[in-house]
Structures are given as structure tokens and as C-alpha cells.
Motif scaffolding. Structure first.
Motif, PDB file in Angstrom:
ATOM      1  N   LEU A 106     -33.174 -56.397 -62.438  1.00  0.00           N
ATOM      2  CA  LEU A 106     -33.495 -55.119 -63.060  1.00  0.00           C
ATOM      3  C   LEU A 106     -34.200 -54.185 -62.072  1.00  0.00           C
ATOM      4  CD1 LEU A 106     -33.943 -53.371 -65.632  1.00  0.00           C
ATOM      5  CD2 LEU A 106     -36.026 -54.704 -66.016  1.00  0.00           C
ATOM      6  N   PHE A 135     -42.930 -46.927 -59.877  1.00  0.00           N
ATOM      7  CA  PHE A 135     -42.535 -46.286 -61.141  1.00  0.00           C
ATOM      8  C   PHE A 135     -43.439 -46.783 -62.256  1.00  0.00           C
ATOM      9  CE2 PHE A 135     -40.307 -50.118 -62.710  1.00  0.00           C
ATOM     10  CZ  PHE A 135     -40.161 -50.816 -61.517  1.00  0.00           C
ATOM     11  N   ARG A 136     -43.484 -46.029 -63.370  1.00  0.00           N
ATOM     12  CA  ARG A 136     -44.370 -46.397 -64.482  1.00  0.00           C
ATOM     13  C   ARG A 136     -43.785 -47.552 -65.279  1.00  0.00           C
ATOM     14  NH1 ARG A 136     -48.415 -43.013 -63.917  1.00  0.00           N
ATOM     15  NH2 ARG A 136     -47.863 -40.978 -63.039  1.00  0.00           N
ATOM     16  N   ASP A 137     -44.683 -48.476 -65.641  1.00  0.00           N
ATOM     17  CA  ASP A 137     -44.274 -49.623 -66.451  1.00  0.00           C
ATOM     18  C   ASP A 137     -43.836 -49.128 -67.831  1.00  0.00           C
ATOM     19  OD1 ASP A 137     -45.025 -52.930 -66.247  1.00  0.00           O
ATOM     20  OD2 ASP A 137     -44.553 -52.101 -68.224  1.00  0.00           O
ATOM     21  N   ILE A 138     -42.757 -49.685 -68.349  1.00  0.00           N
ATOM     22  CA  ILE A 138     -42.200 -49.263 -69.644  1.00  0.00           C
ATOM     23  C   ILE A 138     -43.108 -49.676 -70.807  1.00  0.00           C
ATOM     24  CG2 ILE A 138     -40.799 -51.309 -70.235  1.00  0.00           C
ATOM     25  CD1 ILE A 138     -38.444 -49.338 -70.699  1.00  0.00           C
ATOM     26  N   ASN A 139     -43.929 -50.689 -70.576  1.00  0.00           N
ATOM     27  CA  ASN A 139     -44.814 -51.204 -71.635  1.00  0.00           C
ATOM     28  C   ASN A 139     -46.228 -51.302 -71.063  1.00  0.00           C
ATOM     29  OD1 ASN A 139     -45.714 -52.393 -73.990  1.00  0.00           O
ATOM     30  ND2 ASN A 139     -45.050 -54.459 -73.393  1.00  0.00           N
ATOM     31  N   HIS A 165     -50.402 -47.619 -65.449  1.00  0.00           N
ATOM     32  CA  HIS A 165     -49.762 -48.906 -65.125  1.00  0.00           C
ATOM     33  C   HIS A 165     -48.491 -48.591 -64.328  1.00  0.00           C
ATOM     34  CE1 HIS A 165     -48.347 -53.151 -66.636  1.00  0.00           C
ATOM     35  NE2 HIS A 165     -48.233 -53.006 -65.319  1.00  0.00           N
ATOM     36  N   ASN A 167     -47.966 -61.260 -60.327  1.00  0.00           N
ATOM     37  CA  ASN A 167     -47.683 -62.511 -61.023  1.00  0.00           C
ATOM     38  C   ASN A 167     -46.645 -63.278 -60.216  1.00  0.00           C
ATOM     39  OD1 ASN A 167     -49.376 -61.890 -63.259  1.00  0.00           O
ATOM     40  ND2 ASN A 167     -47.771 -60.597 -64.131  1.00  0.00           N
ATOM     41  N   GLY A 181     -46.623 -65.565 -65.759  1.00  0.00           N
ATOM     42  CA  GLY A 181     -46.181 -64.405 -66.523  1.00  0.00           C
ATOM     43  C   GLY A 181     -45.178 -63.526 -65.808  1.00  0.00           C
ATOM     44  N   GLN A 182     -44.646 -63.997 -64.660  1.00  0.00           N
ATOM     45  CA  GLN A 182     -43.634 -63.176 -63.988  1.00  0.00           C
ATOM     46  C   GLN A 182     -42.340 -63.213 -64.797  1.00  0.00           C
ATOM     47  OE1 GLN A 182     -42.718 -64.180 -59.873  1.00  0.00           O
ATOM     48  NE2 GLN A 182     -41.433 -62.355 -59.615  1.00  0.00           N
ATOM     49  N   VAL A 242     -39.749 -60.582 -64.089  1.00  0.00           N
ATOM     50  CA  VAL A 242     -38.694 -59.974 -63.276  1.00  0.00           C
ATOM     51  C   VAL A 242     -38.833 -60.529 -61.860  1.00  0.00           C
ATOM     52  CG1 VAL A 242     -37.669 -57.836 -62.416  1.00  0.00           C
ATOM     53  CG2 VAL A 242     -38.767 -57.862 -64.673  1.00  0.00           C
ATOM     54  N   HIS A 255     -43.143 -57.506 -57.265  1.00  0.00           N
ATOM     55  CA  HIS A 255     -43.745 -56.237 -57.696  1.00  0.00           C
ATOM     56  C   HIS A 255     -45.238 -56.398 -57.826  1.00  0.00           C
ATOM     57  CE1 HIS A 255     -42.414 -58.508 -61.233  1.00  0.00           C
ATOM     58  NE2 HIS A 255     -43.461 -58.012 -61.880  1.00  0.00           N
ATOM     59  N   HIS A 282     -48.534 -54.780 -59.685  1.00  0.00           N
ATOM     60  CA  HIS A 282     -48.980 -53.921 -60.783  1.00  0.00           C
ATOM     61  C   HIS A 282     -50.232 -53.172 -60.328  1.00  0.00           C
ATOM     62  CE1 HIS A 282     -46.796 -56.199 -64.134  1.00  0.00           C
ATOM     63  NE2 HIS A 282     -46.783 -57.102 -63.169  1.00  0.00           N
TER      64      HIS A 282
HETATM   65  P1  5GP Z   1     -44.097 -59.264 -64.591  1.00  0.00           P
HETATM   66  O1  5GP Z   1     -44.411 -59.789 -65.969  1.00  0.00           O
HETATM   67  O2  5GP Z   1     -42.787 -59.792 -64.072  1.00  0.00           O
HETATM   68  O3  5GP Z   1     -45.218 -59.406 -63.623  1.00  0.00           O
HETATM   69  O4  5GP Z   1     -43.935 -57.693 -64.785  1.00  0.00           O
HETATM   70  C1  5GP Z   1     -42.770 -57.100 -65.236  1.00  0.00           C
HETATM   71  C2  5GP Z   1     -43.149 -55.748 -65.785  1.00  0.00           C
HETATM   72  O5  5GP Z   1     -41.987 -54.957 -65.867  1.00  0.00           O
HETATM   73  C3  5GP Z   1     -43.755 -55.779 -67.199  1.00  0.00           C
HETATM   74  O6  5GP Z   1     -45.050 -55.214 -67.189  1.00  0.00           O
HETATM   75  C4  5GP Z   1     -42.751 -54.987 -68.035  1.00  0.00           C
HETATM   76  O7  5GP Z   1     -43.378 -54.186 -69.024  1.00  0.00           O
HETATM   77  C5  5GP Z   1     -42.057 -54.137 -66.983  1.00  0.00           C
HETATM   78  N1  5GP Z   1     -40.689 -53.785 -67.316  1.00  0.00           N
HETATM   79  C6  5GP Z   1     -39.736 -54.616 -67.828  1.00  0.00           C
HETATM   80  N2  5GP Z   1     -38.571 -53.970 -67.977  1.00  0.00           N
HETATM   81  C7  5GP Z   1     -38.787 -52.692 -67.542  1.00  0.00           C
HETATM   82  C8  5GP Z   1     -37.930 -51.545 -67.443  1.00  0.00           C
HETATM   83  O8  5GP Z   1     -36.745 -51.563 -67.775  1.00  0.00           O
HETATM   84  N3  5GP Z   1     -38.490 -50.410 -66.953  1.00  0.00           N
HETATM   85  C9  5GP Z   1     -39.806 -50.356 -66.571  1.00  0.00           C
HETATM   86  N4  5GP Z   1     -40.258 -49.184 -66.116  1.00  0.00           N
HETATM   87  N5  5GP Z   1     -40.629 -51.414 -66.640  1.00  0.00           N
HETATM   88  C10 5GP Z   1     -40.122 -52.573 -67.116  1.00  0.00           C
END
Ligand code: 5GP
Length: 115
Positions: A6, A29-33, A39, A88, A94-95, A97, A101, A103
Motif C-alpha cells: 500500500l 503523508f497524513r495517517d488515514i486514522n 500524525h 513498529n 503492531g506493524q 504495512v 515507515h 510515525h
Molecule cells: P503500522 O501499524 O504498520 O505501524 O502503521 C500503519 C499506519 O498506516 C496506521 O497508522 C494506519 O492508520 C495507516 N494507514 C493504513 N492504510 C492507510 C491508507 O490507505 N492511507 C493512509 N494515509 N494511512 C493508512
């Protein structure tokens, strides 16, 4: 394939995102959540699945990753209130993706230890 994650697609502009920073080697880029008022996710364009996969050859890239994060923290006005960087590594941490990356989290008090 690491090139098909992704975040690799986001870095290539194949999936839309809200850009914060971009150069030849990094995209942010900004985190979607968002887990905090600010974030931002910083990713190298090189598809390294997780931080433990980085090698000596990536030493410069990892240093630059932190400097890009510093730029973003300043740009987002986080320096006065403090901020946190999180990487992560692996599902147990909690990783979700598997494209490296970092945060950048700020805009609220950060708890320690993290959950
Ligand atoms: P991880 O949990 O792998 O350390 O972080 C993955 C992050 O990617 C999470 O905070 C999640 O909210 C963010 N994320 C997942 N899918 C998308 C997306 O499609 N777009 C954006 N901008 N962030 C995403």
C-alpha cells in the motif's frame, strides 16, 4: 512483493494521500486514522519491509529519515509541545504495512510507557 505494498503505491501516487513532504528519497503523508492531532507517516521510496531489514547500505537513508522527520515536526509546529517518533517492527509490535515507515505524532501529551 515489497514494491506492491500500500505505501509503495502511495509513494508512487497510485493511491491518493495527503502529502506533507516529498523529495527524491522520501515521501510523507497524513495517517488515514490519526492517533494524535498531528500524525504523519514518513516513508523511504526504497521499499524496505521493516526496520530490521535495513543493512549497512541503508545507513545514510536511515539518518536522513530522522532528519526528514525533524523537518516535518518543525513544519507542523510540534517542537514546543514535544512529539514522538514511532517505528513498529513486525506484527507483534503492531506493524500492519510492510514498507518501512516512521510515525510522527504530536499535538497531545504522550504517555510513557506506550501501550
Ligand atoms: P503500522 O501499524 O504498520 O505501524 O502503521 C500503519 C499506519 O498506516 C496506521 O497508522 C494506519 O492508520 C495507516 N494507514 C493504513 N492504510 C492507510 C491508507 O490507505 N492511507 C493512509 N494515509 N494511512 C493508512
Amino acid at each position: 512483493m515489497a514494491e506492491d505494498t500500500l505505501f509503495a503505491k502511495i509513494a508512487r501516487g497510485e493511491i491518493p494521500s495527503e502529502p506533507v513532504y516529498s523529495d527524491d528519497e522520501f515521501y510523507a503523508f497524513r495517517d488515514i486514522n490519526p492517533a494524535a492531532p498531528t500524525h504523519v507517516l514518513v516513508i523511504p521510496r526504497k521499499p524496505i519491509p521493516k526496520i530490521s531489514d535495513a543493512t549497512e547500505a541503508d545507513a545514510m537513508l536511515l539518518g536522513k529519515l530522522l532528519l526528514v522527520a525533524n523537518k516535518i515536526a518543525a513544519q507542523e509546529g510540534l517542537e514546543e509541545g514535544g512529539f514522538r517518533y514511532v517505528i513498529n517492527c513486525g506484527e507483534g509490535a503492531g506493524q500492519t504495512v510492510f514498507h518501512l515507515h516512521l510515525h510522527v505524532l504530536g499535538g497531545r501529551p504522550m504517555l510513557w510507557p506506550p501501550g
